[in-house]
Design an enzyme around this catalytic site. Sequence first.
Site, PDB file in Angstrom:
ATOM      1  N   ALA A  68       0.839  -1.197   0.000  1.00 18.46           N
ATOM      2  CA  ALA A  68       0.000   0.000   0.000  1.00 18.46           C
ATOM      3  C   ALA A  68       0.874   1.247   0.000  1.00 18.46           C
ATOM      4  CB  ALA A  68      -0.903  -0.010   1.230  1.00 18.46           C
ATOM      5  N   GLY A 107      -0.594  -5.329   0.397  1.00 18.45           N
ATOM      6  CA  GLY A 107      -1.725  -5.253  -0.518  1.00 18.45           C
ATOM      7  C   GLY A 107      -1.434  -5.922  -1.845  1.00 18.45           C
ATOM      8  N   GLU A 110      -2.157  -9.503  -1.281  1.00 18.14           N
ATOM      9  CA  GLU A 110      -3.611  -9.681  -1.221  1.00 18.14           C
ATOM     10  C   GLU A 110      -4.218  -9.652  -2.623  1.00 18.14           C
ATOM     11  OE1 GLU A 110      -5.745  -8.262   2.527  1.00 18.14           O
ATOM     12  OE2 GLU A 110      -4.365  -6.608   2.111  1.00 18.14           O
ATOM     13  N   GLU A 130       2.413  -6.331   7.114  1.00 15.52           N
ATOM     14  CA  GLU A 130       1.560  -5.320   7.749  1.00 15.52           C
ATOM     15  C   GLU A 130       1.780  -5.193   9.253  1.00 15.52           C
ATOM     16  OE1 GLU A 130      -0.785  -6.454   4.015  1.00 15.52           O
ATOM     17  OE2 GLU A 130       0.519  -7.446   5.457  1.00 15.52           O
TER      18      GLU A 130
END
Length: 702
Positions: A68, A107, A110, A130
């Site tokens: 991210a 991210g 993911e 994270e």
Amino acid sequence: MTDPTHSPIQFERHGNGVGVLVINNPPVNALSQPVRSALLHWLERLQSDPLVRSIVITGRDRSFIGGADIREMDGPLLEPGLPTVLDALESSAKPVVAAIGKVALGGGAELALACHKRVASTNAKLGFPEVKLGIIPGAAGVPRLVRLVDPTIALELVASGKPIDVIRAAQIGAIDEAVPDDQLWETSIALASGLAGSPPRRTSELAIASFNQVDFDKAYARWSAKARGQVSVISAVEVVKHAVGTSFEVSAAHTREVFLKLRQSEQAAALRYQFFSERAAQRVPGLDGSLARAVTKVAIIGAGTMGCGIAGACLRAGYSTVLIDSNAPMRDAARPKIAESLSRTAKVELWSEAEVNARLSRLTLSGALTDIGTADLVIEAVYEDEGVKKSIMALIDEHAAPNAVVATNTSYLDVDGLAALLREPSRFVGIHFFAPAEIMRLVEVVRGRKSGLDILATAIAFARSLGKVPVVSSVCDGFIVNRILAAYRREMESLVLEGASPYQIDEALESFGMAMGPFATADLSGLDIAWARRKRIAAAGVTPEVTVADQLCELGRFGRKVGAGWYQYHEGLRKPDPLVLDLITEASARCDMFRRTVSAEEITAQALATMVNEACGILEDGIALRASDIDVAIVNGLGFPAWRGGPLYCADQFGLAALNDHAARRPNGTSSTIDWSPLFRQCLASGERISDLPQTAGNSPT
């Protein structure tokens, strides 16, 4: 095809109806709001494009997605959120293949899991870091992961935050196919083409992967205990456990709720501060990193604990390494010791036996200093004795290659004084590792008055190549970490004389989040190192008060390496020692100290106040470049909890006025031993944040 200069997503058409979406958001293709918005736009648009039958998502320059955009974390959520994008991706009627090069982190990982198939280059890494930012995967990454991977392994990945290589990712089922880097593109296109017209395999619709409940419960308990107050780690194991027992939809909603709560937490803010501070520490005013010299071979002098640890770190990074010691028994013991260390790393990194042997094969053991002559970097790592180190310097100057960088691993000694023994002091620098050197992340790069800019750049680049966090320090007794550690220990030993036990102090500070308390840390480092410093200071005319630590050293109790220090050590177990408590009681009586009850709150407040005050002195003296560098150093070198940001950041959150009040209160009526520095008093009066300060004096490299 879109204009690559104006969009973070480029669309390319390939034969057999394959549409390729290329993320172009340098430097790491972060999933910023413009990227998410463009990706959602293209996913929706391609559903109605009759010429596109399947889709590949990849990144520019053979990369993928580094995570991210962390800069967004301090502000409000920006739409579209990543869950919206990934739901659209997974529900695509046309198969979507992730083509992963370099990294798929956070991210990015993911997003890869939401694709219907995943191909990755063998040199890529996948992970969920994270927790290191105080959060958890927030876009249904956890419920998708446990449908592809044994949930026990998933728990380890999410709780540790450590990435894994693609070979391992393929073994556990997170990646469908691992291919050489030069085959990633054509393999992904061919796979997408072959899937065209087939119903997509949606990860969310799969059953939970099979797993052993007993192993899962053990991993859950281990990580819960290991968290030491870090909420993101605790939350990570809890959401994995929740995902195993609920539907995808319920788990995805629960995970998002936990993520949003953590995102706004104080711990997440502190960890983001550490993240950006680590990167700031690499930037030295006036220093061009391109000046760094190439290093392929490293020579290390001294096969003791530190020398073996440094050698292990070099071998892990792939360096050809020669370890030199005139003591034959120490040389003989070095190889099995380093091999054992590499084997422990192999279990964590999942290296094969062949990989371990390949690294170990780069090690040469020697008893002759003449063998440093072919090394690009020579590191002196002998015992912390000024006379011994000076004699070694003369020999290094005689035998090292004229263009070799010369470094010392000294913990306290004058780097400029050692540099003066070389004909070319400009090629000398301090590279100070912390024990155990193969594990601890911090390296203090100590800049001497005459250290060349290219030498400084080389030391920083070398430390980074080992996976370490380099922090630049100027020369002073103890540099940054050990200068603060010395003050911190003095204050804690003062509390011991007043009534606390070393074991109570360690327990209080470990409950606060420290990796180890000061007395356990002293035992690990070796009490003899600080003892040598105290004797050196005494020889210089400053007579320190005889401490309990001195008495322990006089008894030969140098810490863990000899089985006794502040604690007793037996078969790997650490136990309190009644003998130490008796010595403390006798010392209190000699000092006419009335022993009292010392609370955990007082211990932590005094420890923090002492660290902060000494850090202010370091800034005033120009030893560190910036306050945040000190926080990075103390977190990575002294085990201060990263989720508290570091002592200076923590003090700002605690409140300088409150810290001043705590330090001034002594239950026995005596005044604080802390004499606040001018810089602390200035910040207290002005309301400035200490953690934002640059050095107030000192020298830049130029």
